[in-house]
Enzyme design. Structure first.
Site, PDB file in Angstrom:
ATOM      1  CG  ASP A  14      39.809  35.307  86.225  1.00 44.77           C
ATOM      2  OD1 ASP A  14      39.007  36.236  86.171  1.00 44.77           O
ATOM      3  OD2 ASP A  14      39.647  34.305  86.954  1.00 44.77           O
ATOM      4  CE  LYS A  17      37.513  35.904  78.732  1.00 49.25           C
ATOM      5  NZ  LYS A  17      38.242  35.310  79.853  1.00 49.25           N
ATOM      6  N   GLY A  41      34.527  40.070  83.791  1.00 47.94           N
ATOM      7  CA  GLY A  41      35.251  41.268  84.226  1.00 47.94           C
ATOM      8  C   GLY A  41      36.447  41.453  83.335  1.00 47.94           C
ATOM      9  CG  HIS A  42      36.251  41.000  79.436  1.00 47.58           C
ATOM     10  ND1 HIS A  42      35.657  40.749  78.223  1.00 47.58           N
ATOM     11  CD2 HIS A  42      36.240  39.817  80.097  1.00 47.58           C
ATOM     12  CE1 HIS A  42      35.300  39.472  78.159  1.00 47.58           C
ATOM     13  NE2 HIS A  42      35.637  38.892  79.300  1.00 47.58           N
ATOM     14  CD  GLN A 223      31.703  33.989  82.104  1.00 48.94           C
ATOM     15  OE1 GLN A 223      31.046  33.660  81.126  1.00 48.94           O
ATOM     16  NE2 GLN A 223      31.558  35.170  82.653  1.00 48.94           N
TER      17      GLN A 223
END
Length: 421
Positions: A14, A17, A41-42, A223
């Site tokens: 988180d 990225k 989850g980008h 991650q």
């Protein structure tokens, strides 16, 4: 000879990225994912819209880009198809820009069920899985049972799928975990058919050929380094190698072809789910960091735990990744804090250490250095020189401690709110 530059998170995920890759991509023709799966989850914000990418590389919005899902990634055809449909509805040419490795492993509907059953069985010791089936898929990969993207065109695919499904159902019976796969399985096979319209490639050959042809390439990590299966806070980790070394095994490139390593970190720390977090704040300050920073997981929606920047963990991540440039995110979240703290060492059993330990135990106490807050809106400034002295002191302290320059500073979620030094 062109090299692969790498961008990865240095904390517990988180870190931001997606935004960074989006900012960096104009300099790269090829963007490649090398590990993880739909647990990523980008988030990207631009032109008044927010996009969250789970499997597709963050360069997909750039014209003329080549986006590779590498062999180290695990793919859920349902989630990937939904992601593709959302982008195509917005006019993105996904089919023209996306290449998928034949060696990437498939997440089966039963993998998701096993993930949920395993987590439920752990009770209080659960690790905080995203329940996307990632762990069980990697277990089948290392157990040499898995199905891969290249298998979907085989006439024996249905038979192979049936065998692995039956093996999984036997395991679920042992867990005494009843499942109804009917709806998800139907979507899953529709997703498989959808993926057949994409270019399925021998990615190790394609990636090396693209480099040989002098294309610039950026490997995008998912991650964070502290969630690495080998070097993270085990067992509260993910199932893949999130470090720079994962690029070599997740794309099929030699170590000598790694170029710059961009390490991303937040100006403070967050963590989703269970696991040790030495600088976690349980007070009003932690609540403020969470609320101002909108710290909710892009995949799970779970509230993130928040704490001060941990220099011990950060230096450890920099060491194991060979980071050459640092990128600091969410500096603006701490605009209104009077005092800001940074953990520079740990006290464990009466002994002070600056090395990240094998195990984080209850008697660990962070040793803090305090900084005066900058007390102004960093989003007002367009260059590093304009920043207030208090903020520059914070940045330069991090550089001295790590020995690595902070090259990019993010002062807001939008593409334009980025200061490059």
């Amino acid at each position: 000879m062109k090299k692969v530059d790498v961008v990865l998170g240095l904390q517990w995920g988180d870190e931001g990225k997606g935004k960074v890759v989006d900012v960096l991509t104009p300099a790269y023709r090829v963007i490649a994912r090398f590990q993880g799966g739909p647990n990523a989850g980008h988030s990207l914000h631009f032109e008044g819209k927010k996009y969250v990418l789970h499997t597709i590389p963050s360069g997909i919005f750039r014209d003329g880009s080549v986006n590779v899902i590498g062999n180290g990634v695990v793919i859920d055809p349902v989630i990937l198809s939904e992601e593709i449909a959302g982008l195509e509805a917005d006019g993105v040419d996904v089919q023209g820009k996306l290449l998928i490795s034949k060696k990437a492993h498939l997440i089966l509907p039963t993998h998701r069920a096993i993930d949920a059953a395993s987590e439920a069985a752990k009770g209080k010791t659960k690790i905080g899985s995203t329940l996307k089936g990632i762990g069980p898929t990697y277990m089948d990969k290392t157990g040499r049972n898995g199905l891969r993207i290249g298998d979907i065109v085989s006439p024996e695919f249905g038979e192979r799928y049936g065998r692995l499904k039956e093996k999984h159902l036997g395991l679920l019976r042992q867990y005494d975990y009843p499942v109804d796969l009917t709806d998800y399985e139907k979507k899953w096979f529709e997703g498989i058919e959808n993926l057949k319209r994409f270019r399925l490639i021998d990615s190790e050959h394609a990636v090396n050929r693209l480099l040989d042809e002098d294309n610039t390439m950026l490997a995008e990590g998912a991650q964070g380094s502290m969630l690495d299966i080998d070097f993270g806070t085990y067992p509260f980790v993910t199932s893949s190698n999130t470090l720079c070394a994962g690029v070599c095994t997740g794309l099929g490139v030699a170590p000598s072809r790694i170029g710059n390593v961009y390490g991303i970190f937040k100006a403070y720390c967050t963590r989703v789910g269970s696991g040790p977090f030495p600088t976690e704040l349980f007070d009003e300050t932690g609540e403020r960091l969470c609320d101002i920073g909108h710290e909710f997981g892009a995949v799970t929606g779970r509230r993130r735990r928040c704490g001060w920047l941990d220099m011990v963990a950060l230096k450890y991540s920099i060491m194991v990744n060979g980071v050459t440039q640092l990128i600091m995110m969410k500096s603006d979240v701490m605009n209104d804090f009077d005092t800001i703290r940074v953990a520079t060492a740990y006290e464990i059993g009466g002994r002070t250490t600056s090395e990240f330990p094998y195990e984080i135990t209850g008697d660990l106490r962070p040793v803090y250095t305090e900084f005066e807050g900058w007390k102004c809106d960093l989003r007002r400034y367009g260059s590093y020189e304009e920043f207030p002295e208090a903020f520059k002191r914070y940045v330069e302290f991090i550089e001295r401690q790590t020995g690595v320059p902070v090259k990019i500073i993010s002062v807001g979620p939008d593409r334009g709110e980025t200061i490059v030094r």
